[in-house]
Design an enzyme around this catalytic site. Structure first.
Site, PDB file in Angstrom:
ATOM      1  N   CYS A   1      41.115  28.269  42.787  1.00 27.65           N
ATOM      2  CA  CYS A   1      41.464  26.868  42.539  1.00 27.65           C
ATOM      3  C   CYS A   1      41.278  26.031  43.814  1.00 27.65           C
ATOM      4  O   CYS A   1      40.156  25.817  44.247  1.00 27.65           O
ATOM      5  CB  CYS A   1      42.880  26.772  41.974  1.00 27.65           C
ATOM      6  SG  CYS A   1      43.205  25.170  41.208  1.00 27.65           S
TER       7      CYS A   1
ATOM      8  N   HIS B   1      43.137  30.456  37.492  1.00 27.27           N
ATOM      9  CA  HIS B   1      44.090  31.317  38.204  1.00 27.27           C
ATOM     10  C   HIS B   1      44.090  32.738  37.635  1.00 27.27           C
ATOM     11  O   HIS B   1      44.750  32.999  36.632  1.00 27.27           O
ATOM     12  CB  HIS B   1      45.497  30.723  38.115  1.00 27.27           C
ATOM     13  CG  HIS B   1      45.664  29.494  38.948  1.00 27.27           C
ATOM     14  ND1 HIS B   1      46.038  29.538  40.261  1.00 27.27           N
ATOM     15  CD2 HIS B   1      45.454  28.190  38.649  1.00 27.27           C
ATOM     16  CE1 HIS B   1      46.080  28.303  40.756  1.00 27.27           C
ATOM     17  NE2 HIS B   1      45.724  27.469  39.795  1.00 27.27           N
TER      18      HIS B   1
ATOM     19  N   GLU C   1      45.574  35.211  38.788  1.00 35.88           N
ATOM     20  CA  GLU C   1      46.833  35.900  39.098  1.00 35.88           C
ATOM     21  C   GLU C   1      47.909  35.722  38.036  1.00 35.88           C
ATOM     22  O   GLU C   1      48.888  36.454  38.021  1.00 35.88           O
ATOM     23  CB  GLU C   1      47.357  35.448  40.477  1.00 35.88           C
ATOM     24  CG  GLU C   1      47.843  34.003  40.578  1.00 35.88           C
ATOM     25  CD  GLU C   1      46.738  32.983  40.851  1.00 35.88           C
ATOM     26  OE1 GLU C   1      45.589  33.222  40.438  1.00 35.88           O
ATOM     27  OE2 GLU C   1      47.034  31.930  41.434  1.00 35.88           O
TER      28      GLU C   1
END
Ligand code: XMP
Length: 513
Positions: A77, A164, A166
């Protein structure tokens, strides 16, 4: 080891966490970390997301020396936008924000980052976007809204993801991180909780040396107990645990902690009953933040006094202070900007260091709560203790609205005890993240055995949450609530009415104060 440079995204801490899930160890440092000051060479670097815009005047930027290390780099990002920015590509504010799920189209299936990753749902959370592809880069994946959802350098192992990986909403996110860490960076998958115990114990032994002594406060909660047990394993009785009974602990708490830690876990523990001191300082105090301050300051005062009274046998010095700080707390304090706005000042013992000139040991600083629990189980800490609900440092004082007096403490304690006992009996304890009874400073009318009573109100709270930042109230069977209410009114003098709190967080907080 992978180096994660944190630009302040709310998801940053999840990156290290995910990497550990496939046994890769990562260390997170503020994005402003000077590379030449690193004492180790990372196998790869991840640049996190951020609430900033790279083109803003006050935007944080990475030390350009990361690109001279010649190790793989992954920008997530903001991290990707930072790579573009450094490569002279304009990052602009998009017409619309892209927040939520998006469908990823993999355009370049040969990209090693996307091994075994095909079209899948990913989680976007951005307003800014790349105006063009930086020179030397190619598009690897797109989404409806992002023509540059993923990019890779033509020749160097530098990658950028607009989404993202994660967060668990990115379905193949873990695979992407695994491909990056294991295949591209060739990081060693040698992190495990068992190894963690061994390396942490040798690290502690080395740090403390053969003679120095360590003190630390325990609360009866999982974090401080796990930290204490680790310490006791490393240096035995040279670790001195102290439990300060502040007069606002749960029913029989001090006794129970003494038994569990001393007999059960072999920890060298001193229990100090400072109830009177705390309760006299709390006299007349009704404002919640003031209660926290009074308790925090008194705690430091008592702890220092006790620490000075502990005289190691052979004239050794107490040199270290143990703290059960977890990773999320660390991130908040080392971030390149101060922590976010204080809603409540949580009680901690930070003030201790300045007065006592102690060095800090924080063996849990890399772990998340669920990892601490896994560690606790491995260390042989009883299951019930490992899975205990959190209990705030200021204790019942912030669950007794209005003035905290010995009689109010007694009422709150008894009611809470009955409530938790019933929750456990009903087999609900592990489904609930936190439950407690709060004592309200209002009186209401009731009738008991033909007699009018005018007594106080107990509010029951039970919530479900994963991070305590947001929480939902727990849905009990009405018959359960009926049973608890009836027991509390019958068994606790001073209570004539019981209510159940049905507010989520936000707008309410978990605690009533
Ligand atoms: P709130 O009330 O802020 O609670 O929604 C979120 C979590 O934090 C705990 N809490 C505290 N813990 N000292 C602590 O150690 C405090 O002053 C404090 N205030 C709230 C609360 O119990 C919940 O788990």
């Amino acid at each position: 080891t992978i180096l994660v440079l944190d630009f302040g995204s709310q998801y940053s801490h999840l990156i290290t966490r995910r990497l550990r899930e496939f046994n890769v160890y990562a260390e997170m440092l503020p994005c402003t970390q000077k590379i030449k000051e690193l004492t180790w060479k990372p196998k790869g670097i991840i640049l996190s997301g951020s609430p900033y815009s790279v083109f803003a005047d006050d935007a944080p930027h990475v030390d350009l020396a990361v690109f001279d290390l010649n190790v793989p780099i992954l920008g997530i990002c903001y991290g990707m936008q930072e790579i573009a920015h450094i490569n002279n590509t304009k990052v602009i504010r998009g017409d619309k924000r892209e927040y939520g799920p998006a469908l990823l189209q993999v355009e370049d299936k040969s990209c090693p980052l996307f091994k075994d990753v095909d079209h899948s749902k990913v989680w976007m959370s951005h307003h800014d976007k790349l105006s063009a592809l930086p020179q030397g880069f190619k598009v690897v994946a797109t989404s409806d809204n992002s023509p540059f959802a993923a990019m890779a350098h033509e020749t160097k192992p530098i990658y950028g993801l607009q989404f993202h990986p994660e967060v668990t909403h990115s379905v193949k996110g873990k695979e992407l991180l695994r491909n990056f860490a294991l295949d591209i960076c060739q990081a060693n998958p040698n992190w495990s909780m068992e190894n963690f115990i061994d390396t942490e114990i040798s690290r502690i032994k080395k740090l403390v040396g053969p003679t120095a002594e360590v003190i630390g406060a325990v609360s009866g909660g999982v974090d401080s107990t796990v930290a204490a047990k680790l310490m006791a394993r490393a240096i035995g009785d040279r670790f001195h645990a102290i439990l300060v009974d502040n007069g606002v602990l749960r029913l029989n708490e001090a006794k129970m902690v003494k038994k569990n830690l001393t007999e059960g876990l072999g920890i060298n523990l001193t229990v100090v009953d400072a109830s009177e001191e705390f309760l006299s300082k709390l006299k007349g105090v009704t404002e919640p933040e003031k209660k926290r301050k009074v308790i925090g300051n008194t705690f430091i005062h008592v702890f220092e006094r006790v620490a000075n009274e502990i005289k190691p046998k052979d004239g050794d010095e107490i040199e270290f202070l143990l703290q059960g700080t977890l990773y999320p707390d660390v991130i908040e304090s080392i971030s390149f900007k101060g922590p976010s706005q204080t809603i409540k000042t949580h009680h901690n013992v930070g003030g201790l260091l300045e007065n006592m000139k102690l060095k800090l040991i924080e063996p849990l600083r890399e772990l998340f709560k669920d990892e601490v629990r896994a560690l606790g189980e491995l260390l042989g800490i009883p299951h019930d203790l490992v899975w205990r609900h959190p209990f705030p440092g200021p204790g019942l004082a912030i669950r007794i609205l209005g003035e905290v007096t010995p009689s109010q403490v007694e009422i709150a304690r008894k009611a809470d005890h009955i409530y938790i006992e019933e929750i456990k009996k009903a087999g609900l304890y592990s489904q609930i993240s936190q439950a407690f009874a709060a004592l309200l400073p209002v009186k209401s009318v009731g009738v008991m055995g033909d007699e009018r009573v005018y007594a106080q109100v107990i509010a029951l709270r039970a919530i479900e949450t994963t991070d305590f930042m947001t929480a939902d109230w727990f849905i009990f069977d009405a018959r359960f609530l009926k049973r608890v209410a009836s027991r509390i009114v019958n068994e606790v003098d001073g209570i004539s009415r019981v209510v159940y709190d049905i507010t989520s967080k936000p707008p309410a907080t978990v605690e009533w104060e």
